[in-house]
Design an enzyme around this catalytic site. Sequence first.
Site, mmCIF file in Angstrom:
data_model
loop_
_atom_site.group_PDB
_atom_site.id
_atom_site.type_symbol
_atom_site.label_atom_id
_atom_site.label_comp_id
_atom_site.label_asym_id
_atom_site.label_seq_id
_atom_site.Cartn_x
_atom_site.Cartn_y
_atom_site.Cartn_z
ATOM 1 N N LYS A 16 0.800 -1.238 0.000
ATOM 2 C CA LYS A 16 0.000 0.000 0.000
ATOM 3 C C LYS A 16 0.829 1.283 0.000
ATOM 4 O O LYS A 16 0.323 2.362 0.310
ATOM 5 C CB LYS A 16 -1.009 0.057 1.172
ATOM 6 C CG LYS A 16 -1.887 -1.147 1.327
ATOM 7 C CD LYS A 16 -2.384 -1.720 0.031
ATOM 8 C CE LYS A 16 -3.511 -0.912 -0.593
ATOM 9 N NZ LYS A 16 -3.938 -1.533 -1.888
ATOM 10 N N HIS A 45 6.765 -7.460 -2.031
ATOM 11 C CA HIS A 45 6.592 -6.736 -0.767
ATOM 12 C C HIS A 45 7.552 -7.266 0.302
ATOM 13 O O HIS A 45 7.429 -6.926 1.473
ATOM 14 C CB HIS A 45 5.156 -6.883 -0.250
ATOM 15 C CG HIS A 45 4.131 -6.175 -1.067
ATOM 16 N ND1 HIS A 45 4.330 -4.930 -1.613
ATOM 17 C CD2 HIS A 45 2.867 -6.529 -1.418
ATOM 18 C CE1 HIS A 45 3.239 -4.559 -2.272
ATOM 19 N NE2 HIS A 45 2.340 -5.507 -2.180
ATOM 20 N N SER A 76 -4.410 3.049 4.514
ATOM 21 C CA SER A 76 -4.638 2.407 3.223
ATOM 22 C C SER A 76 -4.668 0.882 3.391
ATOM 23 O O SER A 76 -5.512 0.192 2.807
ATOM 24 C CB SER A 76 -3.532 2.816 2.248
ATOM 25 O OG SER A 76 -3.762 2.261 0.977
HETATM 26 P P1 A3P Z 1 -5.119 4.888 -0.706
HETATM 27 O O1 A3P Z 1 -5.734 3.653 -0.116
HETATM 28 O O2 A3P Z 1 -4.557 5.788 0.346
HETATM 29 O O3 A3P Z 1 -6.008 5.591 -1.656
HETATM 30 P P2 A3P Z 1 -0.402 -0.254 -3.622
HETATM 31 O O4 A3P Z 1 -0.457 -0.119 -5.091
HETATM 32 O O5 A3P Z 1 0.968 -0.333 -3.067
HETATM 33 O O6 A3P Z 1 -1.316 -1.322 -3.133
HETATM 34 O O7 A3P Z 1 -0.927 1.130 -3.023
HETATM 35 C C1 A3P Z 1 -2.267 1.518 -3.137
HETATM 36 C C2 A3P Z 1 -2.396 2.946 -2.695
HETATM 37 O O8 A3P Z 1 -1.837 3.795 -3.731
HETATM 38 C C3 A3P Z 1 -3.852 3.379 -2.547
HETATM 39 O O9 A3P Z 1 -3.832 4.410 -1.552
HETATM 40 C C4 A3P Z 1 -4.132 3.902 -3.930
HETATM 41 O O10 A3P Z 1 -5.253 4.746 -4.017
HETATM 42 C C5 A3P Z 1 -2.838 4.667 -4.204
HETATM 43 N N1 A3P Z 1 -2.623 4.954 -5.634
HETATM 44 C C6 A3P Z 1 -2.765 4.127 -6.677
HETATM 45 N N2 A3P Z 1 -2.521 4.758 -7.844
HETATM 46 C C7 A3P Z 1 -2.208 6.028 -7.514
HETATM 47 C C8 A3P Z 1 -1.856 7.198 -8.282
HETATM 48 N N3 A3P Z 1 -1.791 7.164 -9.609
HETATM 49 N N4 A3P Z 1 -1.605 8.341 -7.594
HETATM 50 C C9 A3P Z 1 -1.669 8.375 -6.261
HETATM 51 N N5 A3P Z 1 -2.003 7.332 -5.488
HETATM 52 C C10 A3P Z 1 -2.263 6.151 -6.100
#
Ligand code: A3P
Length: 299
Positions: free
Chosen positions: A48, A112, A142
């Site tokens: 996340k 991860h 998140s």
């Molecule tokens: P939130 O839950 O705070 O919205 P991962 O890809 O490591 O699982 O992380 C997911 C997190 O990155 C989520 O955070 C998601 O919304 C955010 N995320 C994904 N794409 C993004 C983007 N283009 N810009 C900013 N945040 C992004």
Amino acid sequence: LNLEDKMIRTELCEVEGIPLAEPICSIWNQVWNFKARPDDLLIATYAKAGTTWTQEIVDMIQQNGDIEKCKRASTYRRHPFLEWYMPGPSPNGYSGLELAEAMPSPRTMKTHLPVQMVPPSFWEQNCKIIYVARNAKDNLVSYYHFHRMNKALPDPGTMEEFMEKFMAGKVLWGSWYDHVKGWWKAKDKHRILYLFYEDMKENPKREIQKIMKFMGKDLEQEVLNKIIHNTSFEIMKENPMANYTKDFVGLMDHSVSPFMRKGVVGDWKNYFTVAQNKKFDEDYNKKMANTSLVFRAEL
Ligand code: A3P
């Protein structure tokens, strides 16, 4: 929690004290013995922290900004998730190892794993690694919502309960604190580009340029602008090849909380009470006293 949920949600197991999903422990030897190739690129994060976002940026750079090529498959299949293993048929069954082994070079993969658990061949082959870190509080919030919507993960309990587990490192892939510190230390000895989610939000252009440089790519201004636009939260949220609506159908329930949830810095303020924040900060300062690593929890 209904009975069906309880039956699906995976149990935790441990490898070297790090909690992982049950099936991963059963294939751990294979993960550890994975054979990296010198031109492999690894995207490593604590879950996340902005993995999917970074994956899209990297793919767009590799495809020279060709949007259609980036839509050839979902994030999950474009970049094997190295250690992830769920027995059974597609779309929920998955073997990152099998996907990776079948993939022609140059490969880009995701993990991860904490730094000490990365298969040794990545170091032996001197592979490039991009690590992305996100401030603990937003990362926690998140992760909490992700546990709610993804039935492949353990039930998170209440936010309060999840916070305790997060602080104790009793969550999948272990302690956030050890993860970010371990990788921070490793960057002095290996080819690791260490990035921050907050920097990417603040100035995507600057951070994408860093990634390009690290990858040895030089793209025109026009292409760079296209990448900035197509990897924005708003565009990625609507992109079925990046928003996880095509993967894990039946496990991920986007109506509980969408994968592309908010994508901002500082959302933790909507969840932490004053008392929780104080407790979290005190604990944080102890755990992070022995590092030069500094995070921003607001912009
Ligand atoms: P939130 O839950 O705070 O919205 P991962 O890809 O490591 O699982 O992380 C997911 C997190 O990155 C989520 O955070 C998601 O919304 C955010 N995320 C994904 N794409 C993004 C983007 N283009 N810009 C900013 N945040 C992004």
